[in-house]
Scaffold this motif. Structure first.
Motif, PDB file in Angstrom:
ATOM      1  N   ASP A 143       0.832  -1.202   0.000  1.00  0.00           N
ATOM      2  CA  ASP A 143       0.000   0.000   0.000  1.00  0.00           C
ATOM      3  C   ASP A 143       0.869   1.255   0.000  1.00  0.00           C
ATOM      4  O   ASP A 143       2.054   1.219   0.344  1.00  0.00           O
ATOM      5  N   GLY A 144       0.261   2.380  -0.322  1.00  0.00           N
ATOM      6  CA  GLY A 144       0.945   3.650  -0.188  1.00  0.00           C
ATOM      7  C   GLY A 144       0.946   4.102   1.255  1.00  0.00           C
ATOM      8  O   GLY A 144       0.094   3.688   2.062  1.00  0.00           O
ATOM      9  N   LEU A 145       1.888   4.953   1.593  1.00  0.00           N
ATOM     10  CA  LEU A 145       1.966   5.451   2.961  1.00  0.00           C
ATOM     11  C   LEU A 145       0.753   6.310   3.291  1.00  0.00           C
ATOM     12  O   LEU A 145       0.173   6.198   4.368  1.00  0.00           O
ATOM     13  N   GLY A 146       0.348   7.176   2.353  1.00  0.00           N
ATOM     14  CA  GLY A 146      -0.776   8.069   2.619  1.00  0.00           C
ATOM     15  C   GLY A 146      -2.054   7.334   2.931  1.00  0.00           C
ATOM     16  O   GLY A 146      -2.779   7.695   3.859  1.00  0.00           O
ATOM     17  N   GLY A 173     -12.404   8.476  -0.508  1.00  0.00           N
ATOM     18  CA  GLY A 173     -11.994   7.533  -1.541  1.00  0.00           C
ATOM     19  C   GLY A 173     -11.045   8.111  -2.568  1.00  0.00           C
ATOM     20  O   GLY A 173     -10.963   7.621  -3.694  1.00  0.00           O
ATOM     21  N   ILE A 174     -10.327   9.168  -2.180  1.00  0.00           N
ATOM     22  CA  ILE A 174      -9.338   9.746  -3.090  1.00  0.00           C
ATOM     23  C   ILE A 174      -7.941   9.518  -2.523  1.00  0.00           C
ATOM     24  O   ILE A 174      -7.768   9.382  -1.314  1.00  0.00           O
ATOM     25  N   PRO A 175      -6.911   9.496  -3.361  1.00  0.00           N
ATOM     26  CA  PRO A 175      -5.560   9.269  -2.844  1.00  0.00           C
ATOM     27  C   PRO A 175      -5.000  10.485  -2.111  1.00  0.00           C
ATOM     28  O   PRO A 175      -5.216  11.629  -2.525  1.00  0.00           O
ATOM     29  N   LEU A 176      -4.319  10.217  -1.014  1.00  0.00           N
ATOM     30  CA  LEU A 176      -3.356  11.151  -0.457  1.00  0.00           C
ATOM     31  C   LEU A 176      -2.014  10.454  -0.553  1.00  0.00           C
ATOM     32  O   LEU A 176      -1.831   9.391   0.046  1.00  0.00           O
ATOM     33  N   THR A 177      -1.117  11.001  -1.326  1.00  0.00           N
ATOM     34  CA  THR A 177       0.173  10.372  -1.542  1.00  0.00           C
ATOM     35  C   THR A 177       1.266  11.162  -0.840  1.00  0.00           C
ATOM     36  O   THR A 177       1.213  12.390  -0.766  1.00  0.00           O
ATOM     37  N   CYS A 178       2.243  10.434  -0.322  1.00  0.00           N
ATOM     38  CA  CYS A 178       3.335  11.030   0.454  1.00  0.00           C
ATOM     39  C   CYS A 178       4.643  10.795  -0.297  1.00  0.00           C
ATOM     40  O   CYS A 178       5.010   9.648  -0.566  1.00  0.00           O
ATOM     41  N   HIS A 179       5.338  11.867  -0.596  1.00  0.00           N
ATOM     42  CA  HIS A 179       6.555  11.802  -1.416  1.00  0.00           C
ATOM     43  C   HIS A 179       7.741  12.244  -0.563  1.00  0.00           C
ATOM     44  O   HIS A 179       7.948  13.437  -0.342  1.00  0.00           O
ATOM     45  N   VAL A 180       8.486  11.273  -0.063  1.00  0.00           N
ATOM     46  CA  VAL A 180       9.515  11.546   0.936  1.00  0.00           C
ATOM     47  C   VAL A 180      10.901  11.623   0.308  1.00  0.00           C
ATOM     48  O   VAL A 180      11.159  11.058  -0.757  1.00  0.00           O
ATOM     49  N   GLY A 181      11.775  12.315   1.002  1.00  0.00           N
ATOM     50  CA  GLY A 181      13.206  12.264   0.723  1.00  0.00           C
ATOM     51  C   GLY A 181      13.867  11.695   1.956  1.00  0.00           C
ATOM     52  O   GLY A 181      13.720  12.242   3.056  1.00  0.00           O
ATOM     53  N   ILE A 182      14.547  10.570   1.824  1.00  0.00           N
ATOM     54  CA  ILE A 182      15.128   9.917   3.003  1.00  0.00           C
ATOM     55  C   ILE A 182      16.133  10.844   3.673  1.00  0.00           C
ATOM     56  O   ILE A 182      17.048  11.377   3.036  1.00  0.00           O
ATOM     57  N   GLY A 183      15.936  11.043   4.967  1.00  0.00           N
ATOM     58  CA  GLY A 183      16.762  11.960   5.737  1.00  0.00           C
ATOM     59  C   GLY A 183      16.133  13.328   5.906  1.00  0.00           C
ATOM     60  O   GLY A 183      16.620  14.146   6.679  1.00  0.00           O
TER      61      GLY A 183
END
Length: 332
Positions: A143-146, A173-183
């Protein structure tokens, strides 16, 4: 194994959030229709018209946002737009999810970097480390994190759950997506952080985001307060989407983009970005969102202003557009 010495996280001491002073409390979140100075711009009504047209046509309206709108107490406005169908995809960074999670569970978020970095305590809080567990769960399930965070908050109904944008998105029922940069985020400091899990869950979110951008023809992409993550993630997703579209003889070029930011651009910004020897050439929202990706038929807008003015004004005007007359009084 790496040939170099790595930091031993077992030496870290995490303190309970009860010992942290929050710079922002749940009570600081603005109520809907709170008094606010309206935002005005000559292009504003054009954007509203394009949002209305996109919604009527069933095209995506994507909100790509940094963490500041949540930190500024604007969650209720975003959540109401989600519930009313004005937003079909929310994308944010790791900080956005962290502040959303902390507000939901602990009725406060945001710490003073100046205060806690001196004490060696910045970001090292026990309860927030649960997000690392949720990242592992998301990765294991594919699954996605969001969606994992949103579903968890919705299922557990913490005290501030009504403020959660992630939960509002999952409910709708809509996506919330999380776009991370490690650190980049405080949870990456914690001993229970699994970088591979964060990468897997965030990459799933990126593919979910790309699937939305694949449908953006006729839609609207709003970039709110993110100068690096937002433009770069959007650019790669659009490149992938256009690659597939071109293979089948299609195209993705007639859509609307808008940038909301505190940074300023020259009044003639539509003439194009400056040369590479100018600092503003490297301002990604300008060259990526406002210029390059809409050069073949799209339309772009730039709005400089405090989010506490632009987002409530956006909410107000979209609410008004829902009535046949387009100017009904707001009842909250």
């Amino acid at each position: 194994m790496t040939r170099y010495r790595t930091f031993d996280r077992s030496r870290l001491r995490l303190l309970p959030l009860a010992e942290r002073q929050h710079d922002m409390a749940a009570d600081d979140c603005l109520p809907l229709a709170a008094p606010a100075e309206p935002f005005e711009h000559p292009d504003w009504n054009e954007l509203i018209d394009r949002l209305v047209a996109a919604r009527r046509a069933g095209r995506p309206i994507v909100l790509m946002t940094g963490a500041h709108p949540i930190k500024l107490g604007l969650s209720r406005y975003i959540n109401d737009l989600i519930a009313r169908g004005w937003i079909s995809h929310v994308a944010t960074n790791g900080a956005g999810v962290i502040h959303d999670f902390e507000l939901a569970y602990f009725s406060g978020s945001t710490e003073s970097v100046a205060r806690y970095i001196r004490a060696g305590q910045f970001g090292l809080w026990q309860e927030t480390s649960r997000l690392n567990e949720l990242a592992c769960s998301a990765a294991a399930a594919g699954d996605g994190l969001g969606e994992t965070v949103g579903r968890t908050i919705l299922d557990e109904s913490p005290p501030g759950g009504a403020l959660s944008v992630a939960a509002a998105a999952y409910r709708a029922g809509i996506p919330l997506t999380c776009h991370v940069g490690i650190g980049n985020d405080i949870v990456h400091e914690h001993p229970n952080c699994d970088g591979g899990a964060w990468g897997a869950a965030s990459y799933t979110d990126f593919l979910i985001f790309a699937a939305t951008i694949e449908q953006i023809e006729g839609g609207v992409f709003l970039n709110v307060g993110t100068a690096v993550m937002g433009p770069e993630v959007y650019l790669k997703a659009l490149a992938m989407s256009r690659n597939v579209a071109h293979q089948r003889g299609g195209e993705i070029r007639r859509f609307t983009t808008a940038v909301f930011d505190l940074a300023d651009l020259p009044s003639d910004w539509r003439r194009g970005t400056p040369s590479k020897d100018h600092p503003q050439y490297y301002y990604r929202p300008w060259k990526t969102i406002l210029e390059r990706t809409v050069a073949d038929g799209g339309v772009s807008y730039f709005f400089r202003g405090d989010h506490r003015r632009t987002i409530p004004t956006l909410w107000r005007d979209l609410r008004r557009s829902e009535s046949p007359a387009g100017a009904s009084p707001l009842i909250v």
